[in-house]
Design an enzyme around this catalytic site. Sequence first.
Site, mmCIF file in Angstrom:
data_model
loop_
_atom_site.group_PDB
_atom_site.id
_atom_site.type_symbol
_atom_site.label_atom_id
_atom_site.label_comp_id
_atom_site.label_asym_id
_atom_site.label_seq_id
_atom_site.Cartn_x
_atom_site.Cartn_y
_atom_site.Cartn_z
ATOM 1 N N ASN A 37 89.919 105.209 86.123
ATOM 2 C CA ASN A 37 90.349 105.957 84.941
ATOM 3 C C ASN A 37 90.968 107.272 85.425
ATOM 4 O O ASN A 37 90.246 108.175 85.833
ATOM 5 C CB ASN A 37 89.126 106.216 84.046
ATOM 6 C CG ASN A 37 89.457 107.144 82.892
ATOM 7 O OD1 ASN A 37 90.628 107.398 82.581
ATOM 8 N ND2 ASN A 37 88.414 107.664 82.246
ATOM 9 N N LYS A 50 92.555 109.514 83.813
ATOM 10 C CA LYS A 50 92.538 110.621 82.835
ATOM 11 C C LYS A 50 93.923 111.279 82.796
ATOM 12 O O LYS A 50 94.928 110.585 82.966
ATOM 13 C CB LYS A 50 91.413 111.603 83.152
ATOM 14 C CG LYS A 50 90.085 110.873 83.364
ATOM 15 C CD LYS A 50 88.890 111.761 83.397
ATOM 16 C CE LYS A 50 87.644 110.908 83.583
ATOM 17 N NZ LYS A 50 86.411 111.682 83.560
ATOM 18 N N HIS A 83 85.643 106.482 75.260
ATOM 19 C CA HIS A 83 85.263 107.379 76.358
ATOM 20 C C HIS A 83 84.692 108.675 75.776
ATOM 21 O O HIS A 83 85.162 109.156 74.749
ATOM 22 C CB HIS A 83 86.488 107.677 77.240
ATOM 23 C CG HIS A 83 86.108 108.350 78.532
ATOM 24 N ND1 HIS A 83 85.806 109.682 78.592
ATOM 25 C CD2 HIS A 83 85.932 107.864 79.779
ATOM 26 C CE1 HIS A 83 85.469 109.997 79.842
ATOM 27 N NE2 HIS A 83 85.536 108.900 80.580
ATOM 28 N N GLU A 85 85.097 111.649 76.554
ATOM 29 C CA GLU A 85 86.091 112.730 76.365
ATOM 30 C C GLU A 85 86.866 112.521 75.068
ATOM 31 O O GLU A 85 87.221 113.472 74.385
ATOM 32 C CB GLU A 85 87.011 112.799 77.597
ATOM 33 C CG GLU A 85 86.272 113.417 78.790
ATOM 34 C CD GLU A 85 86.752 112.939 80.155
ATOM 35 O OE1 GLU A 85 87.846 112.380 80.272
ATOM 36 O OE2 GLU A 85 85.978 113.132 81.121
ATOM 37 N N GLU A 98 78.368 105.350 80.858
ATOM 38 C CA GLU A 98 78.746 106.584 81.549
ATOM 39 C C GLU A 98 77.959 107.761 80.982
ATOM 40 O O GLU A 98 78.353 108.334 79.951
ATOM 41 C CB GLU A 98 80.237 106.863 81.340
ATOM 42 C CG GLU A 98 81.153 105.784 81.863
ATOM 43 C CD GLU A 98 82.544 106.344 82.145
ATOM 44 O OE1 GLU A 98 83.003 106.181 83.280
ATOM 45 O OE2 GLU A 98 83.148 106.957 81.244
ATOM 46 N N GLY A 101 82.314 113.701 86.164
ATOM 47 C CA GLY A 101 83.065 114.823 86.726
ATOM 48 C C GLY A 101 82.188 115.954 87.238
ATOM 49 O O GLY A 101 82.661 117.044 87.511
ATOM 50 N N SER A 130 80.766 110.049 88.409
ATOM 51 C CA SER A 130 80.734 110.504 89.801
ATOM 52 C C SER A 130 80.485 109.369 90.801
ATOM 53 O O SER A 130 79.856 109.563 91.842
ATOM 54 C CB SER A 130 79.712 111.632 89.993
ATOM 55 O OG SER A 130 80.058 112.743 89.187
HETATM 56 P P1 PGA Z 1 84.167 110.647 87.241
HETATM 57 O O1 PGA Z 1 84.670 110.085 85.800
HETATM 58 O O2 PGA Z 1 84.134 109.470 88.168
HETATM 59 O O3 PGA Z 1 85.190 111.680 87.635
HETATM 60 O O4 PGA Z 1 82.819 111.227 87.006
HETATM 61 C C1 PGA Z 1 84.272 108.841 85.320
HETATM 62 C C2 PGA Z 1 84.839 108.603 83.944
HETATM 63 O O5 PGA Z 1 84.848 109.530 83.113
HETATM 64 O O6 PGA Z 1 85.304 107.483 83.630
#
Ligand code: PGA
Length: 247
Positions: free
Chosen positions: A9, A11, A94, A96, A166, A172, A212
């Site tokens: 992903n 983003k 997601h 976000e 997640e 992140g 992460s």
């Molecule tokens: P990350 O993001 O691996 O940077 O923690 C995962 C995600 O939000 O899909």
Amino acid sequence: MRKRVIAGNWKMNKTPSETRQFLESVKDRICSAESDVYVFPPLISIPEAVSILKETDVIVGAQNFYYEEKGAFTGEVSADMLIDSGVKAVIIGHSERRDIFGEDDRLINLKLKRAVEKGLTPVLCCGESLEIRESGKTTEFIEGQIRKAFEGLSAEDAGKCIVAYEPIWAIGTGKTATSDQAEEICGSVRNTIKELYGETVSENMSVLYGGSMNAGNAAELVSCENIDGGLIGSASLKDEFADIVKV
Ligand code: PGA
């Protein structure tokens, strides 16, 4: 048996030219016989990704879409527009999108239904905040998210979905859930799917962990019984993604 899924992903990262450069350099190393590999670039970079990956098995997905067919929805894209551009999958729900853009369970449910109806593979995300985890209510919360997202979907349609667990506190932040924590919730996602649709659908569904995940922790996470792969953010923007595909 369910296949392992490794999904990147991106983003809001990588312009079309950065996409070209990156995928040209990794495309031969992100193909795998053991896993289905997905990349989810930003919308504007999708045509580059589709063109570079066309002779590989890597699947190009979108990070978002709108469930309506067409019309006055400024700034949105439809499933048909994505499909016409070579897109085969879409991330839905997601955290976000839920937190920054205010997407609620009703909208996520509408998107999930439309994606399946159109033949896009949905990667449905669920995950709890740190506050919910600390209150000890993670399992019920995730079960609620799953039940609301799948409302009105038939078993046949549910069987076409991928779910990604997640935890928001792990996204992140560099703070990965332990494999026990991730396995527990991925197992409870599968259990909720079993309650809704029965054993065949639940046993065949790919349930991913995200938050992460990187080349150092992926092997341990994906070796858990109920974790069938990963949805990877920051580590999918780098060469490291090729190492994760190989775990
Ligand atoms: P990350 O993001 O691996 O940077 O923690 C995962 C995600 O939000 O899909």
